[in-house]
Design a protein around this motif. Structure first.
Motif, PDB file in Angstrom:
ATOM      1  N   ASP A  49     -12.153   6.329  -9.641  1.00 14.62           N
ATOM      2  CA  ASP A  49     -11.683   6.080  -8.278  1.00 14.62           C
ATOM      3  C   ASP A  49     -11.179   7.351  -7.605  1.00 14.62           C
ATOM      4  O   ASP A  49     -11.083   7.402  -6.374  1.00 14.62           O
ATOM      5  N   MET A  50     -10.852   8.363  -8.369  1.00 18.18           N
ATOM      6  CA  MET A  50     -10.316   9.597  -7.778  1.00 18.18           C
ATOM      7  C   MET A  50     -11.396  10.428  -7.085  1.00 18.18           C
ATOM      8  O   MET A  50     -11.067  11.299  -6.265  1.00 18.18           O
ATOM      9  N   VAL A  78       2.071   9.454  -7.849  1.00 20.59           N
ATOM     10  CA  VAL A  78       1.099  10.090  -6.970  1.00 20.59           C
ATOM     11  C   VAL A  78      -0.261  10.172  -7.653  1.00 20.59           C
ATOM     12  O   VAL A  78      -0.346  10.273  -8.879  1.00 20.59           O
ATOM     13  N   ALA A  79      -1.333  10.097  -6.865  1.00 17.98           N
ATOM     14  CA  ALA A  79      -2.696  10.205  -7.385  1.00 17.98           C
ATOM     15  C   ALA A  79      -3.522  11.061  -6.433  1.00 17.98           C
ATOM     16  O   ALA A  79      -3.283  11.081  -5.224  1.00 17.98           O
ATOM     17  N   PRO A  80      -4.532  11.783  -6.964  1.00 19.37           N
ATOM     18  CA  PRO A  80      -5.430  12.566  -6.118  1.00 19.37           C
ATOM     19  C   PRO A  80      -6.637  11.748  -5.701  1.00 19.37           C
ATOM     20  O   PRO A  80      -6.992  10.756  -6.353  1.00 19.37           O
ATOM     21  N   PHE A  81      -7.289  12.176  -4.628  1.00 19.59           N
ATOM     22  CA  PHE A  81      -8.489  11.479  -4.175  1.00 19.59           C
ATOM     23  C   PHE A  81      -9.366  12.461  -3.414  1.00 19.59           C
ATOM     24  O   PHE A  81      -8.887  13.234  -2.576  1.00 19.59           O
ATOM     25  N   LYS A  82     -10.650  12.458  -3.718  1.00 20.46           N
ATOM     26  CA  LYS A  82     -11.634  13.213  -2.947  1.00 20.46           C
ATOM     27  C   LYS A  82     -12.814  12.292  -2.703  1.00 20.46           C
ATOM     28  O   LYS A  82     -13.511  11.902  -3.648  1.00 20.46           O
ATOM     29  N   MET A 132       0.830  -1.188   0.000  1.00 25.02           N
ATOM     30  CA  MET A 132       0.000   0.000   0.000  1.00 25.02           C
ATOM     31  C   MET A 132       0.877   1.255   0.000  1.00 25.02           C
ATOM     32  O   MET A 132       1.859   1.348   0.743  1.00 25.02           O
ATOM     33  N   GLY A 133       0.487   2.241  -0.812  1.00 21.68           N
ATOM     34  CA  GLY A 133       1.167   3.518  -0.797  1.00 21.68           C
ATOM     35  C   GLY A 133       0.776   4.338   0.422  1.00 21.68           C
ATOM     36  O   GLY A 133      -0.168   4.011   1.147  1.00 21.68           O
ATOM     37  N   ARG A 134       1.506   5.408   0.645  1.00 19.01           N
ATOM     38  CA  ARG A 134       1.212   6.306   1.756  1.00 19.01           C
ATOM     39  C   ARG A 134       0.144   7.315   1.337  1.00 19.01           C
ATOM     40  O   ARG A 134      -0.126   7.488   0.143  1.00 19.01           O
ATOM     41  N   ALA A 135      -0.463   8.009   2.328  1.00 20.21           N
ATOM     42  CA  ALA A 135      -1.501   8.978   2.015  1.00 20.21           C
ATOM     43  C   ALA A 135      -1.499  10.114   3.036  1.00 20.21           C
ATOM     44  O   ALA A 135      -1.090   9.935   4.190  1.00 20.21           O
ATOM     45  N   LEU A 136      -1.985  11.250   2.583  1.00 23.56           N
ATOM     46  CA  LEU A 136      -2.086  12.470   3.374  1.00 23.56           C
ATOM     47  C   LEU A 136      -3.378  13.163   2.991  1.00 23.56           C
ATOM     48  O   LEU A 136      -3.765  13.149   1.827  1.00 23.56           O
ATOM     49  N   MET A 137      -4.063  13.785   3.958  1.00 20.59           N
ATOM     50  CA  MET A 137      -5.339  14.445   3.679  1.00 20.59           C
ATOM     51  C   MET A 137      -5.277  15.924   4.037  1.00 20.59           C
ATOM     52  O   MET A 137      -4.812  16.293   5.115  1.00 20.59           O
ATOM     53  N   LEU A 138      -5.753  16.771   3.124  1.00 20.24           N
ATOM     54  CA  LEU A 138      -5.935  18.195   3.389  1.00 20.24           C
ATOM     55  C   LEU A 138      -7.407  18.474   3.615  1.00 20.24           C
ATOM     56  O   LEU A 138      -8.253  18.147   2.764  1.00 20.24           O
ATOM     57  N   GLN A 139      -7.730  19.042   4.760  1.00 27.88           N
ATOM     58  CA  GLN A 139      -9.080  19.504   5.034  1.00 27.88           C
ATOM     59  C   GLN A 139      -9.045  21.014   5.221  1.00 27.88           C
ATOM     60  O   GLN A 139      -7.980  21.602   5.424  1.00 27.88           O
ATOM     61  N   LEU A 156      -6.347   2.993  -5.379  1.00 28.76           N
ATOM     62  CA  LEU A 156      -5.358   4.023  -5.686  1.00 28.76           C
ATOM     63  C   LEU A 156      -4.086   3.811  -4.871  1.00 28.76           C
ATOM     64  O   LEU A 156      -2.964   3.960  -5.380  1.00 28.76           O
ATOM     65  N   ARG A 157      -4.228   3.469  -3.592  1.00 26.25           N
ATOM     66  CA  ARG A 157      -3.050   3.257  -2.749  1.00 26.25           C
ATOM     67  C   ARG A 157      -2.241   2.050  -3.225  1.00 26.25           C
ATOM     68  O   ARG A 157      -1.015   2.030  -3.088  1.00 26.25           O
ATOM     69  N   THR A 158      -2.923   1.078  -3.766  1.00 28.91           N
ATOM     70  CA  THR A 158      -2.217  -0.101  -4.280  1.00 28.91           C
ATOM     71  C   THR A 158      -1.427   0.238  -5.540  1.00 28.91           C
ATOM     72  O   THR A 158      -0.344  -0.307  -5.774  1.00 28.91           O
ATOM     73  N   ALA A 159      -1.965   1.164  -6.332  1.00 28.74           N
ATOM     74  CA  ALA A 159      -1.363   1.468  -7.629  1.00 28.74           C
ATOM     75  C   ALA A 159      -0.297   2.556  -7.568  1.00 28.74           C
ATOM     76  O   ALA A 159       0.470   2.709  -8.523  1.00 28.74           O
TER      77      ALA A 159
END
Length: 481
Positions: free
Chosen positions: A73-74, A34-38, A1-8, A122-125
């Motif tokens: 998926d984004m 890197v990929a975006p996600f909302k 799994m890739g890492r992730a960070l969230m902006l609120q 997304l985290r897998t890819a």
């Protein structure tokens, strides 16, 4: 799994989308996949994806920043408002249902699994996923079953950085107030903050910045000054399309409908030096010096027909055409230009028939099936190859369709009036295509030489440099887990 960070954010429209795009490009320039996600977005400005669905326009821009094609998926949950109290619910690119706002809370628990499923793919890819929240976590009245902010952050165990917009004022209270109202479990997910859209000398905010850090216990990641080229990027909110005013040039007027949709069609025109673009607000008459009036897409064709008439724009359009002015209807705008719009099954509201503007001899019938696809076409009047996308319900037919606006694999699209002054098409995104835009504007005597996608890509590079200069980008990326 890739890492992730969230902006609120401390509120809506604090610049989260732009910051995520900039961080995505900064990560990509470091060689990071890197990929975006909302998790959940609310917008009528959607992009058609490579896998045949739709997502919010901001996530499509963020995908471009990552060097990726937009994918459902984004943005697994997209809400598209149809009325003041109801919205269409798009899940992983496809329409699920239409719900009233007060009933959506009971639907959200069913959606979390879809959200987490898309996020995990997304985290897998990818090595890194940068997540954007929606609205504000301080809206604690919406916390139950939340999938957009802290509900998602807790479910995925993500570190959160809180973004405050100092340009609107009160940013210290926004930050400290958010800390105060959050449940301790939610508050523990926040590991830092940053200040966005500062104008002037950032050192003037040193004391305020220190106060936020001291009061909240959060780590500060910097103060980001106003990014002057932000207007050059595709906008998700029609009010954000505010190109610098030009005193002269071809005057293009776009009618800001109440349910305006896919208005990124206008972005490339706003950047042409020979064009004066006016996003005409309700209550204002269509200017007498307009050369081209564009009726854009809408999430509610019949509803916005009534809205258009309430502004008196139907009368203005007749006068505009009488003066020799041209009119272009895109998608819902094309449907409005016909003789009538029939909705026998109540697809967009109460069943019924609404008279159109009668400027094209076509009629539209709303149908349950939704056309959602990227297409390659040929613009008939100029013979120019182009590509765009369709995202609509309804089928239009009539005598003026014998003069099509375009051909898609030999099939006609749209219609042109006998005098050539009124045109309609279902194709979105055409003005982003340099060849089409150049050929279309040449018909008005305007020479266009700009490359739109290349210009946007350059602005994204500039945005990444801007963030690197003013924020602790290495610290932000290292925070991801």
């Amino acid at each position: 799994m890739g890492r992730a960070l969230m902006l609120q954010g401390t509120g809506s429209n604090v610049g989260k989308s732009l910051l995520v795009a900039g961080l995505c490009r900064a990560a990509r320039l470091r060689g990071i996949s890197v990929a975006p996600f909302k998790p959940q977005n609310m917008s009528n400005n959607a992009a058609v994806t490579s896998d045949g669905g739709e997502i919010g326009r901001a996530q499509a821009l963020q995908a471009m920043a990552c060097g990726l094609a937009p994918h459902t998926d984004m943005n697994p949950v997209l809400l598209k408002p149809e009325t003041d109290v109801g919205a269409q619910v798009i899940v992983q690119g496809k329409r699920l249902t239409t719900v009233r706002a007060k009933d959506y809370a009971t639907l959200k628990p069913r959606l979390l699994d879809h959200v987490l499923e898309s996020f995990d793919r997304l985290r897998t890819a990818h090595d890194l996923v940068i997540v954007e929240g929606a609205g504000s976590p301080a809206e604690v009245n919406l916390r139950r079953n939340d999938i957009a902010n802290m509900g998602f952050a807790c479910a995925a165990d993500l570190p959160v950085v809180l973004v405050g917009d100092i340009d609107r004022g009160g940013v210290i209270a926004q930050m400290v107030g958010t800390k105060t109202v959050l449940d301790p479990r939610d508050s523990s997910q926040i590991e830092g903050f940053l200040i966005n859209r500062f104008r002037g000398d950032p050192s003037l905010f040193d004391d305020g910045y220190a106060l936020i850090a001291r009061t909240t216990g959060w780590r500060g990641f910097g103060v980001c000054p106003w990014f002057g080229d932000a207007w050059r990027l595709p906008a998700e909110d029609a009010l954000d399309i505010r190109p610098p005013r030009q005193a002269s040039g071809l005057h293009v007027v776009c009618l800001c409908l109440s349910r305006i949709a896919n208005f990124d069609d206008l972005d490339p025109l706003g950047q042409e030096p020979g064009i004066r673009l006016t996003m005409l607000q309700p209550g204002k008459a269509i200017p007498g010096d307009a050369d081209l009036v564009i009726i854009p897409g809408t999430k509610s064709t019949r509803g916005d027909l009534a809205f258009l008439r309430e502004q008196g724009w139907d009368i203005d359009l007749v006068a505009h055409r009488r003066r020799g002015g041209r009119i272009l209807g895109i998608c819902g705008g094309y449907q409005m230009l016909g003789r009538e719009v029939a909705d026998p099954d109540g697809i967009e509201g109460k069943p019924g028939v609404t008279p159109g503007l009668g400027m094209l001899d076509v009629s539209t019938v709303m149908t349950p099936d939704k056309r959602l696809t990227q297409v390659r076409a040929v613009h008939v009047p100029t013979g120019t190859p182009c590509h765009g996308y369709e995202i609509h319900v309804g089928r239009s037919a009539g005598p003026d369709c014998r003069r099509p606006f375009a051909r898609i694999e030999a099939q006609p699209d749209g219609a042109i009036s006998p005098d050539g002054l009124v045109e309609g098409t279902y194709l979105h995104g055409l003005f982003c295509e340099d060849g089409f835009r150049h050929a279309y504007l040449a018909g008005f005597g305007i020479a266009s030489h700009r490359g739109y996608d290349a210009a946007v890509d350059g602005v994204l590079d500039g945005l990444a440099r801007h963030l690197e200069l003013h924020l602790d980008v290495p610290g932000l990326l290292a925070l991801a887990r």
